[in-house]
Write a protein that holds these residues in place. Structure first.
Motif, PDB file in Angstrom:
ATOM      1  N   VAL A  12       9.092   7.347  -7.427  1.00  0.00           N
ATOM      2  CA  VAL A  12      10.087   6.045  -6.609  1.00  0.00           C
ATOM      3  C   VAL A  12       9.101   5.282  -6.490  1.00  0.00           C
ATOM      4  CG1 VAL A  12      11.500   6.366  -5.039  1.00  0.00           C
ATOM      5  CG2 VAL A  12      11.420   8.350  -6.354  1.00  0.00           C
ATOM      6  N   ALA A  13       9.534   3.655  -7.289  1.00  0.00           N
ATOM      7  CA  ALA A  13       9.407   3.047  -6.620  1.00  0.00           C
ATOM      8  C   ALA A  13      10.011   2.633  -5.176  1.00  0.00           C
ATOM      9  CB  ALA A  13      10.125   1.764  -7.989  1.00  0.00           C
ATOM     10  N   VAL A  14       8.818   1.297  -5.247  1.00  0.00           N
ATOM     11  CA  VAL A  14       8.614   0.804  -3.587  1.00  0.00           C
ATOM     12  C   VAL A  14       9.969  -0.051  -3.563  1.00  0.00           C
ATOM     13  CG1 VAL A  14       6.981  -0.562  -1.633  1.00  0.00           C
ATOM     14  CG2 VAL A  14       6.448   1.181  -3.077  1.00  0.00           C
ATOM     15  N   LEU A  15      10.963   0.228  -2.687  1.00  0.00           N
ATOM     16  CA  LEU A  15      12.088  -0.726  -2.427  1.00  0.00           C
ATOM     17  C   LEU A  15      11.877  -1.935  -1.973  1.00  0.00           C
ATOM     18  CD1 LEU A  15      14.315   1.808  -3.819  1.00  0.00           C
ATOM     19  CD2 LEU A  15      13.264   0.247  -4.846  1.00  0.00           C
ATOM     20  N   THR A  16      11.221  -1.109  -0.470  1.00  0.00           N
ATOM     21  CA  THR A  16      11.067  -1.892   1.076  1.00  0.00           C
ATOM     22  C   THR A  16       9.409  -2.335   0.545  1.00  0.00           C
ATOM     23  OG1 THR A  16      12.770  -0.045   1.465  1.00  0.00           O
ATOM     24  CG2 THR A  16      11.200  -1.891   3.573  1.00  0.00           C
ATOM     25  N   ALA A  17       9.856  -3.112   1.407  1.00  0.00           N
ATOM     26  CA  ALA A  17       8.548  -4.758   1.014  1.00  0.00           C
ATOM     27  C   ALA A  17       8.494  -5.263   2.650  1.00  0.00           C
ATOM     28  CB  ALA A  17       8.243  -5.516   0.270  1.00  0.00           C
ATOM     29  N   GLY A  18       7.189  -5.866   3.052  1.00  0.00           N
ATOM     30  CA  GLY A  18       6.617  -5.629   4.534  1.00  0.00           C
ATOM     31  C   GLY A  18       6.465  -4.450   4.745  1.00  0.00           C
ATOM     32  N   ASP A  63      11.765   6.821  -0.157  1.00  0.00           N
ATOM     33  CA  ASP A  63      10.536   5.551   0.167  1.00  0.00           C
ATOM     34  C   ASP A  63      10.177   5.736   1.356  1.00  0.00           C
ATOM     35  OD1 ASP A  63       8.920   3.648  -1.405  1.00  0.00           O
ATOM     36  OD2 ASP A  63       9.857   2.540  -0.379  1.00  0.00           O
ATOM     37  N   LEU A  64      11.581   4.691   1.965  1.00  0.00           N
ATOM     38  CA  LEU A  64      10.586   4.884   2.774  1.00  0.00           C
ATOM     39  C   LEU A  64      10.415   5.976   4.687  1.00  0.00           C
ATOM     40  CD1 LEU A  64      14.646   2.542   4.237  1.00  0.00           C
ATOM     41  CD2 LEU A  64      11.941   1.198   4.065  1.00  0.00           C
ATOM     42  N   TYR A  65      10.430   6.951   4.006  1.00  0.00           N
ATOM     43  CA  TYR A  65       9.904   8.362   4.547  1.00  0.00           C
ATOM     44  C   TYR A  65       8.807   8.200   4.224  1.00  0.00           C
ATOM     45  CZ  TYR A  65      14.842  10.264   5.946  1.00  0.00           C
ATOM     46  OH  TYR A  65      15.856  10.352   6.869  1.00  0.00           O
ATOM     47  N   GLN A  66       8.605   8.153   3.019  1.00  0.00           N
ATOM     48  CA  GLN A  66       6.708   8.123   3.191  1.00  0.00           C
ATOM     49  C   GLN A  66       6.553   7.299   3.230  1.00  0.00           C
ATOM     50  OE1 GLN A  66       6.149   6.390  -1.325  1.00  0.00           O
ATOM     51  NE2 GLN A  66       4.084   8.260  -1.327  1.00  0.00           N
ATOM     52  N   GLN A  67       6.409   6.248   3.597  1.00  0.00           N
ATOM     53  CA  GLN A  67       5.605   4.903   4.651  1.00  0.00           C
ATOM     54  C   GLN A  67       5.367   5.770   6.016  1.00  0.00           C
ATOM     55  OE1 GLN A  67       7.070   0.801   3.782  1.00  0.00           O
ATOM     56  NE2 GLN A  67       8.555   1.447   2.639  1.00  0.00           N
ATOM     57  N   VAL A  68       6.811   6.108   6.235  1.00  0.00           N
ATOM     58  CA  VAL A  68       7.164   6.546   7.444  1.00  0.00           C
ATOM     59  C   VAL A  68       6.027   7.953   7.488  1.00  0.00           C
ATOM     60  CG1 VAL A  68       7.855   7.685   9.453  1.00  0.00           C
ATOM     61  CG2 VAL A  68       9.567   6.002   8.329  1.00  0.00           C
ATOM     62  N   MET A  69       5.687   8.219   6.932  1.00  0.00           N
ATOM     63  CA  MET A  69       5.058  10.141   6.691  1.00  0.00           C
ATOM     64  C   MET A  69       3.651   8.792   6.913  1.00  0.00           C
ATOM     65  SD  MET A  69       6.516  12.574   4.492  1.00  0.00           S
ATOM     66  CE  MET A  69       5.461  14.160   4.692  1.00  0.00           C
ATOM     67  N   GLU A  70       2.943   8.524   6.289  1.00  0.00           N
ATOM     68  CA  GLU A  70       1.616   7.264   5.724  1.00  0.00           C
ATOM     69  C   GLU A  70       2.018   6.587   6.896  1.00  0.00           C
ATOM     70  OE1 GLU A  70       1.871   4.518   2.544  1.00  0.00           O
ATOM     71  OE2 GLU A  70       1.829   6.166   1.514  1.00  0.00           O
ATOM     72  N   LEU A  71       1.974   5.764   8.110  1.00  0.00           N
ATOM     73  CA  LEU A  71       1.931   5.850   9.291  1.00  0.00           C
ATOM     74  C   LEU A  71       1.945   7.111  10.382  1.00  0.00           C
ATOM     75  CD1 LEU A  71       4.928   3.029   9.332  1.00  0.00           C
ATOM     76  CD2 LEU A  71       1.642   2.452   9.252  1.00  0.00           C
ATOM     77  N   ASP A  72       2.286   7.968   9.841  1.00  0.00           N
ATOM     78  CA  ASP A  72       2.935   9.352  11.444  1.00  0.00           C
ATOM     79  C   ASP A  72       0.675   9.843  10.777  1.00  0.00           C
ATOM     80  OD1 ASP A  72       4.649   9.361  12.701  1.00  0.00           O
ATOM     81  OD2 ASP A  72       5.354  11.607  11.401  1.00  0.00           O
ATOM     82  N   GLN A  73       0.992   9.360   9.949  1.00  0.00           N
ATOM     83  CA  GLN A  73      -1.208   9.756   9.706  1.00  0.00           C
ATOM     84  C   GLN A  73      -2.049   9.080  11.127  1.00  0.00           C
ATOM     85  OE1 GLN A  73      -1.968  13.348   8.785  1.00  0.00           O
ATOM     86  NE2 GLN A  73       1.035  13.162   8.991  1.00  0.00           N
TER      87      GLN A  73
END
Length: 357
Positions: A12-18, A63-73
């Protein structure tokens, strides 16, 4: 499940930046996720309608969930890793996967004209989730096939990736192989640096298709045979054709291919026999037109090889022209026939010249 989710989301392409904090990203994703769920008809809400915006929102949520999971680690100030949202995310993703929501989103996006990259991403995500969860391969293969169809004509490399995934997932539709070969041909034509590898893959894909589905599909069989021609392995090509004819002696394309090989090797008399046989078993206008054209050309080419023309050779040449005329007449009567006037005029001109030899 976490591994499955992360691997699938790579599609899935990254749709949210920042960079944002995990809570803000999770809340944004949850809102999009809930909007999608509300669009699915249920006993409590039978008139719900899933909009393209909500379907696209599901992809954005993933995509946002993936970013959250990365921050969660990431470890906290004490060096500890204490995931706060990962379990909730994995539960939501598992429910979407089990409910076929990614394929559902792909269908909505496709019908809305958002074929690539949106519907492509949804179908790829659906297939990837199913593949890694142990689903029956030939079932989720259809998701990859649908993804390929979304990208075909727009991004041939993305389409080929999807068709290859479908093929490896034991797709039961030979058209998937047709589209993968066509994608590879377009890749080769668009980028000369990739042409060699693409041609190699065409041979592999067409060979696998012939092995699985047989020789009935002309496009697939032709591409498989082309690999032998490219290697100048005419004996191998002829053996392949003869084997195919033994299995199906009334398949016009097999005689067509044999005739083309003999014609290329300047054996015009043998080629003429093949094209004539092709015309006898065919009712296909395009093939009949081609047979008439080649029979006519065989006569001209054979004549061109002769320094002097004996009576027997003149008879052979006239026979090729007359057979060409008969095939042209048959082509003109085919259900989808177009004008044969130009070819017939040329054949009659050649007959007149041959009679004056």
């Amino acid at each position: 499940m976490k591994k499955i989710f992360v691997l699938a989301l790579a599609l899935v392409a990254v749709l949210t930046a920042g960079a944002q904090d995990a809570k803000t990203l999770f809340d944004q994703a949850k809102k999009l996720d809930d909007t999608f769920k509300k669009g699915i008809p249920s006993p409590m809400n039978p008139n719900a309608t899933l909009t393209p915006e909500a379907a696209k929102g599901l992809l954005e949520a993933m995509d946002l969930y993936q970013q959250v999971m990365e921050l969660d680690q990431k470890p906290n100030e004490k060096g500890q890793v204490k995931p706060k949202y990962t379990d909730k995310i994995m539960k939501s993703v598992a429910l979407h996967a089990a409910g076929g929501d990614f394929a559902r989103a792909g269908g909505v996006l496709f019908n809305a004209g958002m074929k690539y990259p949106e519907a492509y991403q949804a179908f790829m995500l659906s297939g990837s989730m199913a593949a890694q969860s142990g689903a029956v391969d030939s079932i989720y293969a259809v998701d990859f096939y649908n993804a390929g169809n979304c990208a075909f004509g727009t991004d041939f490399e993305a389409a080929q990736v999807a068709y290859e995934a479908a093929r490896k997932a034991n797709i039961q539709d030979p058209q998937c192989f047709v589209y993968e070969i066509a994608s590879l041909q377009n890749i080769a034509n668009q980028d000369t640096a990739k042409a060699s590898e693409a041609q190699k893959m065409i041979r592999e894909v067409s060979g696998e298709a012939v092995k699985r589905f047989g020789n009935e599909n002309d496009y697939i069989f032709n591409n498989y045979l082309q690999g032998f021609i490219d290697d100048n392995d005419y004996e191998g090509a002829m053996a392949l054709i003869d084997k195919a004819i033994a299995t199906d002696p009334n398949h016009d394309n097999f005689y067509r291919l044999r005739g083309l090989i003999h014609f290329t090797r300047h054996d015009y008399k043998t080629a003429a026999q093949d094209f004539l046989k092709m015309s006898e078993v065919s009712n296909n206008y395009n093939y009949l037109r081609e047979a008439a054209d080649y029979l006519n050309d065989c006569g001209k080419r054979y004549l061109g090889t002769l320094d002097t023309v004996s009576a027997a050779q003149k008879a052979e040449i006239l026979d090729m022209y007359n057979k060409a005329l008969q095939v042209a007449a048959k082509a003109a009567q085919a259900p989808d026939a177009q004008s044969m006037d130009g070819i017939i005029e040329d054949i009659n001109y050649n007959i007149e010249n041959a009679n004056n030899l």
